[in-house]
Design a protein around this motif. Structure first.
Motif, PDB file in Angstrom:
ATOM      1  N   ASP A   1      51.990 -13.631  70.947  1.00  0.00           N
ATOM      2  CA  ASP A   1      51.708 -15.057  70.756  1.00  0.00           C
ATOM      3  C   ASP A   1      52.225 -15.821  71.965  1.00  0.00           C
ATOM      4  N   ASN A   2      52.046 -17.135  71.949  1.00  0.00           N
ATOM      5  CA  ASN A   2      52.425 -17.938  73.113  1.00  0.00           C
ATOM      6  C   ASN A   2      53.921 -17.932  73.381  1.00  0.00           C
ATOM      7  N   VAL A   3      54.718 -17.775  72.335  1.00  0.00           N
ATOM      8  CA  VAL A   3      56.168 -17.749  72.539  1.00  0.00           C
ATOM      9  C   VAL A   3      56.554 -16.510  73.341  1.00  0.00           C
ATOM     10  N   LEU A   4      55.997 -15.362  72.965  1.00  0.00           N
ATOM     11  CA  LEU A   4      56.302 -14.132  73.690  1.00  0.00           C
ATOM     12  C   LEU A   4      55.777 -14.205  75.127  1.00  0.00           C
ATOM     13  N   LEU A   5      54.543 -14.673  75.294  1.00  0.00           N
ATOM     14  CA  LEU A   5      53.969 -14.781  76.637  1.00  0.00           C
ATOM     15  C   LEU A   5      54.792 -15.716  77.509  1.00  0.00           C
ATOM     16  N   THR A   6      55.212 -16.829  76.935  1.00  0.00           N
ATOM     17  CA  THR A   6      56.004 -17.801  77.688  1.00  0.00           C
ATOM     18  C   THR A   6      57.353 -17.225  78.082  1.00  0.00           C
ATOM     19  N   ARG A   7      57.952 -16.480  77.168  1.00  0.00           N
ATOM     20  CA  ARG A   7      59.262 -15.881  77.439  1.00  0.00           C
ATOM     21  C   ARG A   7      59.207 -14.998  78.687  1.00  0.00           C
ATOM     22  N   PHE A   8      58.177 -14.176  78.754  1.00  0.00           N
ATOM     23  CA  PHE A   8      58.090 -13.253  79.892  1.00  0.00           C
ATOM     24  C   PHE A   8      57.604 -13.951  81.161  1.00  0.00           C
ATOM     25  N   LEU A   9      56.723 -14.926  81.022  1.00  0.00           N
ATOM     26  CA  LEU A   9      56.318 -15.696  82.204  1.00  0.00           C
ATOM     27  C   LEU A   9      57.502 -16.435  82.797  1.00  0.00           C
ATOM     28  N   LYS A  10      58.317 -17.005  81.929  1.00  0.00           N
ATOM     29  CA  LYS A  10      59.495 -17.718  82.404  1.00  0.00           C
ATOM     30  C   LYS A  10      60.445 -16.773  83.123  1.00  0.00           C
ATOM     31  N   SER A  11      60.657 -15.578  82.548  1.00  0.00           N
ATOM     32  CA  SER A  11      61.609 -14.637  83.146  1.00  0.00           C
ATOM     33  C   SER A  11      61.115 -14.131  84.502  1.00  0.00           C
ATOM     34  N   LYS A  12      59.787 -14.126  84.692  1.00  0.00           N
ATOM     35  CA  LYS A  12      59.208 -13.656  85.961  1.00  0.00           C
ATOM     36  C   LYS A  12      58.768 -14.822  86.845  1.00  0.00           C
ATOM     37  N   LYS A  13      59.287 -16.002  86.530  1.00  0.00           N
ATOM     38  CA  LYS A  13      59.040 -17.210  87.350  1.00  0.00           C
ATOM     39  C   LYS A  13      57.557 -17.462  87.572  1.00  0.00           C
ATOM     40  N   GLY A  14      56.768 -17.250  86.497  1.00  0.00           N
ATOM     41  CA  GLY A  14      55.347 -17.573  86.535  1.00  0.00           C
ATOM     42  C   GLY A  14      54.459 -16.513  87.146  1.00  0.00           C
TER      43      GLY A  14
END
Length: 250
Positions: A30-43
């Motif tokens: 879901d978007n929460v999981l996707l956002t978590r990993f995008l944030k950790s990899k700086k987009g």
């Protein structure tokens, strides 16, 4: 972190990449999981995609080779268990640091780490059910009877590496109670080097201050609450969440 802080186009592109991978349980995406990993990899979308694949490979590997005896052994120690939710309905894990003894003859770091993974995966799944827009769990670290002999640097490093690799941004607030002043002194030294978000998550509390975050019936009596539930040598408290069905059967 709110999902709107990540570019919607990047979220969609990452979701499309993930959707083509048969190794990933799409119901868990879901978007929460996707956002978590995008944030950790700086987009960085490709790096986030790889990190998510690694997360599911790690998770599925643990589920398919569940170390049942390790988990049962550690449950009997009553070092850690779930205890209801805070005022925002975020599930909470209580950890009794003084019950952890790395100098004990029967201590096994792999067994302890397996138990930690069991608790963390249940915590994430429980948070996904209870607070789907947040998907984090709290920790209450109780330092009653804690001394220098209870420090476990190898375990701390292994657990930190685990969190940084697979479980970025999955912990909500960390409440420390009954702590020795030495520990608080160390925190005052290292905290200026941490980012503000991490510092805000760590809360050094006396029992009265802890009650500002939890209703009385969601705290044990030993922490100033009114709840009489106590952990047993065969339970980590998941039965207190009646609609939760753990994927980790022991």
């Amino acid at each position: 972190m709110a999902t709107e802080q990540i570019n919607e186009k990047d979220l969609l592109e990452l979701r499309n990449l993930i959707s083509t991978n048969s190794q990933i349980d799409q119901s868990q995406v879901d978007n929460v999981l996707l956002t978590r990993f995008l944030k950790s990899k700086k987009g960085n979308i490709q790096q986030a995609n790889t990190a998510i694949l690694n997360y599911f490979n790690w998770r599925n590997g643990f589920l398919s080779n569940l170390p049942v005896e390790d988990i049962r052994y550690e449950i009997e120690k009553r070092k850690a268990y779930f205890f209801f939710c805070d005022k925002n309905n975020v599930p909470t894990i209580i950890v009794h640091s003084g019950r952890h003894s790395p100098s004990s003859p029967d201590y096994n770091i792999e067994r302890t780490l397996n138990f930690a993974i069991y608790i963390i995966i249940n915590g994430l799944d429980l948070a996904r059910m209870l607070v789907p827009n947040v998907q984090k769990f709290n920790l209450i670290l109780d330092y009653t009877d804690f001394g220098l002999s209870h420090f476990d640097n190898p375990l701390t490093k292994r657990a930190t590496d685990l969190l940084e690799t697979y479980l970025q941004d999955s912990v909500g607030s960390i409440f420390l109670i009954n702590y020795p002043w030495l520990l608080y002194g160390l925190w005052k030294i290292v905290s200026p080097w941490l980012d503000s978000e991490t510092r805000e998550r760590v809360k050094w509390c006396n029992l009265n201050e802890l009650q500002a975050f939890f209703d009385a019936d969601k705290l044990p009596r030993s922490f100033g609450g009114t709840n009489d539930w106590v952990a047993t040598d065969s339970s980590v408290g998941l039965e207190n969440y009646p609609n939760f069905n753990s994927v980790l059967k022991i």
